[in-house]
Every structure is written in C-alpha cells, then in structure tokens.
Design an enzyme around this catalytic site. Structure first.
Site, PDB file in Angstrom:
ATOM      1  CE  LYS A 134      -4.540   8.119   2.809  1.00  0.00           C
ATOM      2  NZ  LYS A 134      -3.569   7.049   3.097  1.00  0.00           N
ATOM      3  CD  GLU A 141       0.056   7.811   3.579  1.00  0.00           C
ATOM      4  OE1 GLU A 141       0.424   7.061   2.641  1.00  0.00           O
ATOM      5  OE2 GLU A 141      -1.072   7.727   4.108  1.00  0.00           O
ATOM      6  CB  CYS A 185      -1.247   7.602   0.074  1.00  0.00           C
ATOM      7  SG  CYS A 185      -0.598   6.009  -0.506  1.00  0.00           S
TER       8      CYS A 185
HETATM    9  C1  ACM Z   1      -2.087   4.377   1.371  1.00  0.00           C
HETATM   10  O1  ACM Z   1      -3.016   5.179   1.279  1.00  0.00           O
HETATM   11  N1  ACM Z   1      -1.114   4.559   2.232  1.00  0.00           N
HETATM   12  C2  ACM Z   1      -2.037   3.194   0.510  1.00  0.00           C
END
Ligand code: ACM
Length: 277
Positions: free
Chosen positions: A113, A42, A146
């Site tokens: 995301k 990420e 993530c």
């Molecule tokens: C995250 O979502 N970077 C912990």
C-alpha cells in the site's frame, strides 16, 4: 468473447487470529468454486486496529512461504480460482500493508500500500513500488488497497497500465469511498471490486466501525452487486472484462487519448500549485 465470474468476500476478520481468519477464507473458497476470482479485505488475515508496530509484527508474515501464501496457493490450484487478500507483510526489518494475488498456476504477485491511512503511518512502512497490473488468464487485474482510492492518480495509473479490473481490498471507515469508487471506475472505464470488511475494533482511545457495503462496479459505473454494511457477504457476478477496453465515451471522446497531458505536467512536481509557483 468469454466471460469470467468475479467476486468479493466481505468478512469480519477476528483480531489477531490468523488461523481463524484463514479457516474462513478456506471455507468461502471451498463453497464458491465457480468463481474465477475472489477478493478478500485489506488485512483480512490479521484484523486492523493494532496499537504498535511490535504488536502487528507478531502477525506479520513473509509473502513467499508464509502461512497465508501457502494456503492460498493450495486453494487457488485446487479450485482453479485467482485469489486476492490483504495481509501484514514482513520483509527483512520492514512491515508493509500488502495484498497478494495468487494464481492457480502457482504464480504470486504482491502490492504494498502506497498511501497509509491515519495511524497506519505508525505501524507500516509505506509501499515502495508502483501498483501492479497483472496479466492473468481472465484479464488484466490492477491492485490498490483501501485509502489509495482518495488519490485518483493510483487508479489512473492502473488504467493507463491496462487494467481491465481494479481489485481494491479495503478496511473502510469513512462513509463515502464507495461513491468515490464510482468515479474511479468511470473516469478510467474499468471494472472495480471494492472488498470491504465489517465489524468494530477498539483500541485504548478509539473505536473503528468498518462500513461494509462492498461492491462491484462496471466501467460505466453500474453497481453489479453490493453488500450490506453489517453482515458478511459473498457475491459473484459474470462479466466480460474486455468491456473495459473501450475507452470511448462518445465516438469523438476517448478518456485516455483526449487527455491534455501538455497541461498536466505540474501535477507531478513538488511545487506550490496554489500559489502558482
Ligand atoms: C484504510 O485505508 N484502511 C482506510
């Protein structure tokens, strides 16, 4: 059935230095040309701990014709590899925490995301679309990023949409995601690649240490390979992604067909489940 070589590249991105980070990507892809798929972390182009939206805006870039997608397209084509990396995406006035998937034939896909972690909520716009499952030449790849791991709905949706493999670029700071990904893999009978980063980043009032320990899991939760918590690490394993097509736990139990969806309806409603409303 043909097999594929799938891997992760656990790196230590340099904060704010896209050029150095892309140089690292280039060197890893160039020295692992046997991989059919490589997943990077990420925000692998930028680093993580930005204090303000204007600060991250300076390293954000568009998906199409951005520095990162241009390089990845060239690398994917030259080395015949599918590549995935997280990056801060600039789209009109919005900034997303996104990941791109680039195929050797020049096709690009994107995921923004959905579940923003902690102060990411001050930096990014939340994702605006369902996580995708992309039919590639090696199989069906679902994308999440993530913190999406803590919402089992994300991985379930990818599983139901036919993902054989979940690619999971990450910047994990909690210690238990890797264990939870065991459940995400097993409950959906899919391969997963969690590609985490290492290193520590500090802002004025906090210090974040990323937990490394990237891993590749099979649909039965076997750890096919994993990384140390504090070193860069590239690993590639050979798998048959069609192993993920068998959703039968026993001859009598399919994880998808045995769902009691007639009793799950309330999960999708904004109601007070706790008070039985
Ligand atoms: C995250 O979502 N970077 C912990």
């Amino acid at each position: 059935m043909s097999t594929s070589k799938i891997g992760y590249a656990q790196t230590h991105p340099v904060f704010g230095n896209r050029e150095a980070n892309l140089e690292k990507v280039k060197s890893i892809v160039t020295s692992n040309t046997d991989a059919d798929l490589l997943v990077f972390p990420e925000l692998g182009t930028s680093g993580y701990e930005y204090a303000t939206r204007s600060e991250i805006a300076r390293v954000a870039e568009p998906l199409k014709d951005g520095v990162t997608s241009r390089l990845l397209l060239e690398l994917a084509k030259t080395h015949d590899t599918i590549l995935i990396i997280g990056y801060p995406e600039l789209h009109e006035d919005e900034i997303y925490n996104s990941a791109m998937l680039v195929e050797p034939d020049g096709t690009i896909h994107n995921y923004r995301k959905l579940h923003l972690f902690s102060r990411e909520q001050n930096l990014f716009d939340p994702g605006d679309a369902e996580p995708p499952v992309i039919e590639t030449r090696i199989g069906c790849i679902g994308m999440m990023i993530c913190f999406d791991w803590v919402f089992p709905e994300t991985a379930r949706l990818l599983g139901l949409k036919g993902a054989q493999l979940i690619a999971h670029p990450s910047n994990l700071v909690l210690q238990y995601c890797q264990k939870a990904m065991y459940a995400r893999s097993v409950e959906n009978r899919v391969f997963s690649i969690t590609c985490n980063r290492i290193g520590t980043e500090k802002s004025s009032d906090r210090s974040l240490t990323f937990t490394g320990a990237s891993q590749i899991l099979s649909p039965k939760g076997e750890v096919l390979c994993n990384a140390p918590s504090d070193e860069e690490h590239v690993a590639i394993v050979e798998v048959n992604l069609t192993d993920a097509d068998n959703k039968w736990i026993t001859p009598e139990n399919s994880i998808f067909e045995d769902r009691r969806i007639d009793h799950y309806g309330r999960l999708l409603k904004e109601l007070d489940v706790k008070n039985n409303l």
